[in-house]
Design a protein around this motif. Structure first.
Motif, PDB file in Angstrom:
ATOM      1  N   ALA A 234     -19.321  -0.121   9.684  1.00 13.07           N
ATOM      2  CA  ALA A 234     -19.296   1.638   9.519  1.00 13.07           C
ATOM      3  C   ALA A 234     -18.158   1.828   8.618  1.00 13.07           C
ATOM      4  O   ALA A 234     -18.224   3.062   7.968  1.00 13.07           O
ATOM      5  CB  ALA A 234     -18.962   2.169  10.886  1.00 13.07           C
ATOM      6  N   THR A 235     -17.338   1.059   8.276  1.00 13.82           N
ATOM      7  CA  THR A 235     -16.180   1.133   7.232  1.00 13.82           C
ATOM      8  C   THR A 235     -16.633   0.529   5.890  1.00 13.82           C
ATOM      9  O   THR A 235     -15.765   0.787   4.985  1.00 13.82           O
ATOM     10  CB  THR A 235     -15.069   0.633   7.887  1.00 13.82           C
ATOM     11  N   TYR A 236     -17.696   0.107   5.559  1.00 11.45           N
ATOM     12  CA  TYR A 236     -18.134  -0.578   4.426  1.00 11.45           C
ATOM     13  C   TYR A 236     -17.911   0.745   3.310  1.00 11.45           C
ATOM     14  O   TYR A 236     -18.742   1.728   3.307  1.00 11.45           O
ATOM     15  CB  TYR A 236     -19.380  -1.229   4.351  1.00 11.45           C
ATOM     16  N   THR A 237     -17.453   0.343   2.161  1.00 12.18           N
ATOM     17  CA  THR A 237     -17.407   0.861   0.907  1.00 12.18           C
ATOM     18  C   THR A 237     -17.440  -0.103  -0.081  1.00 12.18           C
ATOM     19  O   THR A 237     -17.036  -1.133  -0.116  1.00 12.18           O
ATOM     20  CB  THR A 237     -16.160   1.767   0.639  1.00 12.18           C
ATOM     21  N   ARG A 238     -18.163   0.240  -1.338  1.00  8.67           N
ATOM     22  CA  ARG A 238     -18.528  -0.649  -2.321  1.00  8.67           C
ATOM     23  C   ARG A 238     -17.164  -1.187  -2.920  1.00  8.67           C
ATOM     24  O   ARG A 238     -16.354  -0.262  -3.214  1.00  8.67           O
ATOM     25  CB  ARG A 238     -19.446  -0.071  -3.392  1.00  8.67           C
ATOM     26  N   PRO A 239     -17.130  -2.533  -2.925  1.00 13.15           N
ATOM     27  CA  PRO A 239     -15.882  -3.092  -3.872  1.00 13.15           C
ATOM     28  C   PRO A 239     -15.891  -2.602  -5.311  1.00 13.15           C
ATOM     29  O   PRO A 239     -16.804  -2.377  -5.929  1.00 13.15           O
ATOM     30  CB  PRO A 239     -15.958  -4.406  -3.686  1.00 13.15           C
ATOM     31  N   ASP A 240     -14.783  -2.285  -5.560  1.00  8.07           N
ATOM     32  CA  ASP A 240     -14.623  -1.631  -6.947  1.00  8.07           C
ATOM     33  C   ASP A 240     -14.437  -2.792  -8.038  1.00  8.07           C
ATOM     34  O   ASP A 240     -14.605  -4.017  -8.022  1.00  8.07           O
ATOM     35  CB  ASP A 240     -13.408  -0.681  -7.232  1.00  8.07           C
ATOM     36  N   ASP A 241     -14.411  -2.370  -9.530  1.00  4.64           N
ATOM     37  CA  ASP A 241     -14.515  -3.313 -10.511  1.00  4.64           C
ATOM     38  C   ASP A 241     -13.350  -4.496 -10.309  1.00  4.64           C
ATOM     39  O   ASP A 241     -13.625  -5.381 -11.190  1.00  4.64           O
ATOM     40  CB  ASP A 241     -14.566  -2.703 -11.891  1.00  4.64           C
ATOM     41  N   SER A 242     -12.264  -3.962  -9.621  1.00  4.11           N
ATOM     42  CA  SER A 242     -11.153  -4.858  -9.964  1.00  4.11           C
ATOM     43  C   SER A 242     -11.342  -6.217  -8.994  1.00  4.11           C
ATOM     44  O   SER A 242     -10.974  -7.184  -8.863  1.00  4.11           O
ATOM     45  CB  SER A 242      -9.921  -4.354  -9.301  1.00  4.11           C
ATOM     46  N   MET A 243     -12.448  -6.254  -8.115  1.00  7.42           N
ATOM     47  CA  MET A 243     -13.058  -7.110  -6.957  1.00  7.42           C
ATOM     48  C   MET A 243     -13.967  -7.851  -7.766  1.00  7.42           C
ATOM     49  O   MET A 243     -14.711  -8.753  -6.872  1.00  7.42           O
ATOM     50  CB  MET A 243     -12.981  -6.470  -5.642  1.00  7.42           C
ATOM     51  N   ILE A 244     -14.453  -7.841  -8.856  1.00  3.65           N
ATOM     52  CA  ILE A 244     -15.482  -8.922  -9.387  1.00  3.65           C
ATOM     53  C   ILE A 244     -15.087 -10.301  -9.791  1.00  3.65           C
ATOM     54  O   ILE A 244     -13.988 -10.228 -10.317  1.00  3.65           O
ATOM     55  CB  ILE A 244     -15.955  -8.057 -10.676  1.00  3.65           C
ATOM     56  N   THR A 245     -15.872 -11.041  -9.160  1.00  3.36           N
ATOM     57  CA  THR A 245     -15.485 -12.490  -9.447  1.00  3.36           C
ATOM     58  C   THR A 245     -15.746 -12.971 -10.622  1.00  3.36           C
ATOM     59  O   THR A 245     -16.866 -12.753 -11.267  1.00  3.36           O
ATOM     60  CB  THR A 245     -16.150 -13.436  -8.247  1.00  3.36           C
ATOM     61  N   GLU A 246     -14.635 -13.336 -11.335  1.00  2.00           N
ATOM     62  CA  GLU A 246     -14.980 -13.930 -12.932  1.00  2.00           C
ATOM     63  C   GLU A 246     -15.686 -15.088 -12.861  1.00  2.00           C
ATOM     64  O   GLU A 246     -15.631 -16.089 -12.262  1.00  2.00           O
ATOM     65  CB  GLU A 246     -13.539 -13.899 -13.549  1.00  2.00           C
ATOM     66  N   GLU A 247     -16.679 -15.046 -13.897  1.00  2.00           N
ATOM     67  CA  GLU A 247     -17.632 -16.288 -13.895  1.00  2.00           C
ATOM     68  C   GLU A 247     -16.936 -17.256 -14.910  1.00  2.00           C
ATOM     69  O   GLU A 247     -16.261 -17.020 -15.822  1.00  2.00           O
ATOM     70  CB  GLU A 247     -18.863 -15.810 -14.616  1.00  2.00           C
ATOM     71  N   GLU A 248     -16.958 -18.495 -14.381  1.00  2.00           N
ATOM     72  CA  GLU A 248     -16.520 -19.790 -15.146  1.00  2.00           C
ATOM     73  C   GLU A 248     -17.676 -20.189 -15.988  1.00  2.00           C
ATOM     74  O   GLU A 248     -18.849 -20.161 -15.700  1.00  2.00           O
ATOM     75  CB  GLU A 248     -15.932 -20.721 -14.277  1.00  2.00           C
ATOM     76  N   SER A 249     -17.159 -20.999 -17.249  1.00  2.00           N
ATOM     77  CA  SER A 249     -18.147 -21.400 -18.019  1.00  2.00           C
ATOM     78  C   SER A 249     -17.745 -22.411 -18.626  1.00  2.00           C
ATOM     79  O   SER A 249     -16.556 -22.559 -18.973  1.00  2.00           O
ATOM     80  CB  SER A 249     -18.803 -20.349 -19.055  1.00  2.00           C
ATOM     81  N   ASP A 250     -18.543 -23.444 -19.328  1.00  2.00           N
ATOM     82  CA  ASP A 250     -18.129 -24.445 -20.026  1.00  2.00           C
ATOM     83  C   ASP A 250     -17.295 -24.113 -21.412  1.00  2.00           C
ATOM     84  O   ASP A 250     -16.554 -24.646 -21.742  1.00  2.00           O
ATOM     85  CB  ASP A 250     -19.388 -25.407 -20.561  1.00  2.00           C
ATOM     86  N   TYR A 251     -17.888 -22.790 -21.962  1.00  2.00           N
ATOM     87  CA  TYR A 251     -17.172 -22.310 -23.041  1.00  2.00           C
ATOM     88  C   TYR A 251     -15.788 -21.965 -22.861  1.00  2.00           C
ATOM     89  O   TYR A 251     -14.982 -22.093 -23.455  1.00  2.00           O
ATOM     90  CB  TYR A 251     -17.991 -20.852 -23.737  1.00  2.00           C
TER      91      TYR A 251
END
Length: 285
Positions: A234-251
């Motif tokens: 009932a307390t769920y609110t959408r996580p904001d942009d600061s909580m986006i997991t950064e993608e790792e890449s070979d580059y």
């Protein structure tokens, strides 16, 4: 063995067994042998699902557009629900302890740490979330199959998705929050996997379904799956942009390696320069 070590060992064994899909036994599971009909209801009414069987799957509406919906048959009659209307309640019954096994390093959680798992095999009081390509509404466009791709994870800590073919086999990692891979799903298929979250809080996993139809048209749809992990749904609110997991890449790692090499070259040059100055000063005496 101390009481604490024995407890962790037992929990680790439970963790591993919870990830075992019992693949050979799956055809005998009535839920995995399900029949999906074309006239099942589609609903956008808000719903909290804290237990029972749900599948993410592509579904075409009356206008022919593709939607990635959630087929909820945790109740009496199956209902296709819009993902933004559903919150998965992932509570105490989903808690497991990470074993001391390098095979689980991809979880980015330390051995002995508690994580929350929406499991590959059904567990009481935990949502049982999988995916299927069984809706008759896609029969005329599905072709060879559907590509599912994770686009983003938002929330505290990390998220992973994997399949494990038995209690003693290594996990087959499908997605992680930091590595946005895709999987190809054949037509009329029904699958479950382990969804792991390392920290409590609101989590959101965005998934895209893409179908390349035999007539050359491409159909695509995104879904944002909402998980209330270790918190009251009932307390769920959408996580904001600061909580986006950064993608790792070979580059990214190539850049890091290049910078490290450049720093090393500069350090060597500075040391050589300092040595030359020292030698020059010594010869001038």
């Amino acid at each position: 063995m101390s009481a604490m070590k024995k407890k962790i060992a037992l929990l680790a064994a439970s963790f591993t067994m919870a990830f075992a899909p019992l693949a050979a036994a799956q055809p005998a599971d009535p839920a995995l042998e399900q029949q999906v009909s074309a006239d099942e209801e589609v609903s956008s009414e808000p719903a909290v699902i804290s237990s029972g069987h749900v599948d993410m799957g592509p579904h075409r509406g009356e206008d022919g557009s593709l939607q990635l919906l959630l087929r909820d048959d945790s109740g009496t009659d199956p209902v296709w629900r819009t993902p933004d209307s559903v919150t998965f309640g992932v509570g105490e019954a989903a808690e497991l302890v990470v074993p001391e096994d390098d095979a689980y390093d991809f979880l980015k959680a330390d051995p002995g740490q508690t994580v929350w798992v929406v499991p590959q095999t059904e567990v009481a009081d935990v949502p049982w979330l999988g995916w299927n390509t069984q809706s008759p509404t896609i029969d005329d466009i599905v072709g060879t199959g559907v590509e599912l791709e994770i686009l983003e994870h938002r929330g505290p800590g990390d998220h992973s998705l994997f399949i494990q073919a038995g209690g003693f086999s290594d996990p087959d990692v499908l997605w992680t929050g930091a590595k946005h891979d895709s999987i190809f799903v054949e037509p009329d298929t029904h699958t479950h996997a382990n969804w792991v979250f390392t920290e409590p809080g609101p989590h959101e996993v965005t998934v895209r379904a893409t179908i390349d139809a035999p007539d050359g048209n491409e159909y695509t749809s995104d879904a944002r799956l909402q998980f209330a992990v270790g918190i009251d749904p009932a307390t769920y609110t959408r996580p904001d942009d600061s909580m986006i997991t950064e993608e790792e890449s070979d580059y990214t790692w190539l850049i890091i390696g290049g910078v490290a090499a450049l720093v090393a070259v500069v350090i060597v040059a500075l040391i050589a320069r300092a040595t030359r100055r020292k030698d020059t000063a010594g010869g001038a005496k």
